[in-house]
Design an enzyme around this catalytic site. Structure first.
Site, PDB file in Angstrom:
ATOM      1  CB  ILE A  94      47.993 114.055 -45.517  1.00  0.00           C
ATOM      2  CG1 ILE A  94      48.947 112.597 -44.554  1.00  0.00           C
ATOM      3  CG2 ILE A  94      49.061 115.044 -44.775  1.00  0.00           C
ATOM      4  CD1 ILE A  94      50.008 112.460 -44.782  1.00  0.00           C
ATOM      5  CD  GLU A  95      45.761 114.882 -51.755  1.00  0.00           C
ATOM      6  OE1 GLU A  95      46.136 114.574 -52.440  1.00  0.00           O
ATOM      7  OE2 GLU A  95      45.997 115.940 -51.252  1.00  0.00           O
ATOM      8  CD  GLN A  96      49.034 111.933 -49.616  1.00  0.00           C
ATOM      9  OE1 GLN A  96      49.124 112.822 -48.405  1.00  0.00           O
ATOM     10  NE2 GLN A  96      49.672 112.820 -50.801  1.00  0.00           N
TER      11      GLN A  96
END
Length: 536
Positions: free
Chosen positions: A327-329
């Site tokens: 995920i992008e985080q």
């Protein structure tokens, strides 16, 4: 000399007209107390004024962490550039920042999160800016909206289209922050920062480098200060030489509605049976069908919405660990969390700094992405970033455009149209009443994913709904599967504003998807990776 100062003293350091970069992803890693102090100082003194603020992912979430809404005041903000913005239910009063955007009180831009981190990196290295193909033929492209969210922003273009060696590129100039406000868990007396209670590292290091290398200051908000020399060097993510001031907030939340959960920060591992399995409903039907698109051994990106439930489908089917979620985080592996904790994962294998995760995405190093849609048009383009009648509910694109720009395989999921009354009876879908809002439209309001670019690049694009499955092909959108109980003409073809192409091999969706019992999912094994050629 101590670097520890009060929030009010931190706010007083910010001059009028400054460019301020804030590290946050909604409630995750948000330096909320420091932002609150800036807003309070403005209310009391009228300063700082005319700030330009940079928010690579987002700041605040309207669920107990106000974030950017602390500083959403006329006169305080001149320009805001964000990967995304706080959103809320359509029944609620819009966040203050959305009111400012709608009232033309601030020039507002929605820039893809990965590009925003790239802009910081270029500023830190004193290079002119970012040249990229990410965003071509989307709302990022100056031939469309050029990232502008309102007329005030459109009057001051942020991005240019340029030609280089016969190809079109987008150019974003580097922006030099004069202040970076970042967050961590612990600082020692010299400002060395560790992130042991955080759910992600985000991009604090890159933001600090951009400010420091351009003569600016770095303010770090933390939960606690410890003695100099007490932190393990390998645990320090931002060295003290980059940190000028430290603000302490012992009550800072780990993420939205979460004071502290050690499983989010990887300090403990939750038992798999502690994760909630989705209840049986139409969203679960869709998530199950999306899961059938996966291969064991793959690295798969997840977006917000129905697709966020797919890891729970694999859990229920006894297939946890067959796919690595990214995920992008920054979390890699584990079980991505849902709802207010989206952006975090429990039991993660690793945490990547967000800028490096976006480099991975932009270069298509991963195998597939599972994302949502609000609208689909005749070209296969997707809108997730704007609905004029519900602007503050659509938070912006975040990393969506970075992720989809070159992704080899994308599965978009959502309900076929909005507001329909549906049921499942005896393993069949029953359409009791059609919705008033069609989601398959002639032209999407906002192009967040370009179907034309997808076809040009040979991307594998699938759209999964409760009543059918469609594929993007050079000739158009092809209907490949239909749900049991659904009438082709009445429930699908008549509900699209543009003609769908019906495959001559049209088949029925797996009936097991529409029953409560597990579907006995089996994932084919991803082919063994071989050396690939280098492509643009």
């Amino acid at each position: 000399m101590s670097k520890h100062i009060t929030p009010a003293q931190a706010a007083a350091l910010i001059p009028d007209g400054a460019v301020v970069s804030v590290s946050s992803s909604s409630g995750l890693g948000c330096p909320d107390l420091t932002l609150k102090a800036i807003g309070e100082r403005f209310e009391a003194t009228g300063h700082p004024r005319d700030l330009t603020t940079l928010h690579p992912i987002a700041a605040g979430d309207m669920s107990g962490i106000k974030g950017v809404d602390h500083i959403a005041k006329k006169g305080l903000l001149k320009t805001i550039i964000g990967g995304s913005y706080p959103s809320g239910p359509s029944s609620a009063e819009p966040p203050l920042i959305w009111q400012m955007i709608g009232n033309e009180e601030v020039a507002a831009y929605n820039v893809p999160s990965g590009i925003m981190f790239d802009m910081h990196r270029e500023a830190a290295a004193k290079r002119p800016g970012v040249m990229t193909k990410v965003g071509l033929d989307t709302f990022v492209d100056p031939e469309r909206q050029g990232c502008a969210m309102n007329a005030r922003a459109a009057a001051e273009p942020l991005v240019k289209k340029v030609s280089f060696e016969g190809e079109d590129w987008l150019f974003f100039p580097a922006i030099k922050p004069e202040v970076a406000i970042i967050r961590a868990t612990t600082s020692d007396e010299r400002g060395n920062l560790t992130y042991e209670h955080e759910g992600a590292y985000l991009g604090g290091l890159d933001q600090a480098l951009a400010a420091r290398n351009n003569g600016g200051i770095v303010i770090a908000q933390v939960k606690r200060i410890t003695k100099d020399g007490s932190l393990r060097p390998h645990d320090v993510r931002v060295p003290g030489m980059l940190v000028d001031y430290i603000v302490v907030d012992p009550e800072q939340k780990q993420t939205t509605q979460t004071l502290y959960d050690p499983a989010i920060s990887g300090e403990i591992m939750r038992p798999l049976d502690s994760f909630r399995v989705p209840e049986f409903n139409l969203q679960k039907v869709i998530a199950r069908r999306v899961a059938q698109e996966l291969e064991a051994g793959s690295a798969v990106n997840l977006g917000f919405g129905i697709s966020a439930n797919v890891p729970r489908i694999l859990l229920e089917e006894g297939l946890h660990g067959e796919v690595t979620w990214v995920i992008e985080q920054g979390a890699v592996g584990g079980v991505p969390l849902l709802d207010f904790a989206f952006g975090c994962a429990s039991n993660a294998d690793a945490f990547m700094p967000s800028p490096y995760q976006f480099t991975y995405f932009q270069g298509a190093g991963f195998d597939a992405s599972l994302l949502s849609f609000l609208e689909i048009d005749r070209n296969g383009s997707v809108n997730v970033s704007k609905l004029s009648f519900r602007p503050h509910v659509t938070a912006g694109a975040g990393g969506f455009i970075d992720i989809t720009a070159r992704a080899r395989k994308i599965v978009f999921s959502g309900m076929f149209n909005a507001g329909a009354k549906l049921d499942i009876e005896a393993g069949k879908l029953v359409v009791e009443k059609e919705g008033k809002l069609k989601k398959l439209v002639n032209e999407v309001e906002h192009v967040t994913f370009s179907g034309r670019r997808g076809v040009e690049q040979g991307q594998d694009i699938t759209y999964v709904t409760e009543r059918c499955v469609m594929k993007l092909m050079p000739q158009g959108i092809v209907l490949t599967e239909i749900a049991p109980g659904v009438e082709l003409q009445t429930h699908i073809l008549d509900q699209s504003e543009f003609p769908l192409i019906v495959s001559d091999k049209l088949k029925q969706m797996d009936a097991a998807l529409f029953a409560e019992a597990p579907i006995r999912l089996k994932l084919p094994r991803k082919p063994v990776r071989k050396l690939e050629g280098i492509h643009g």
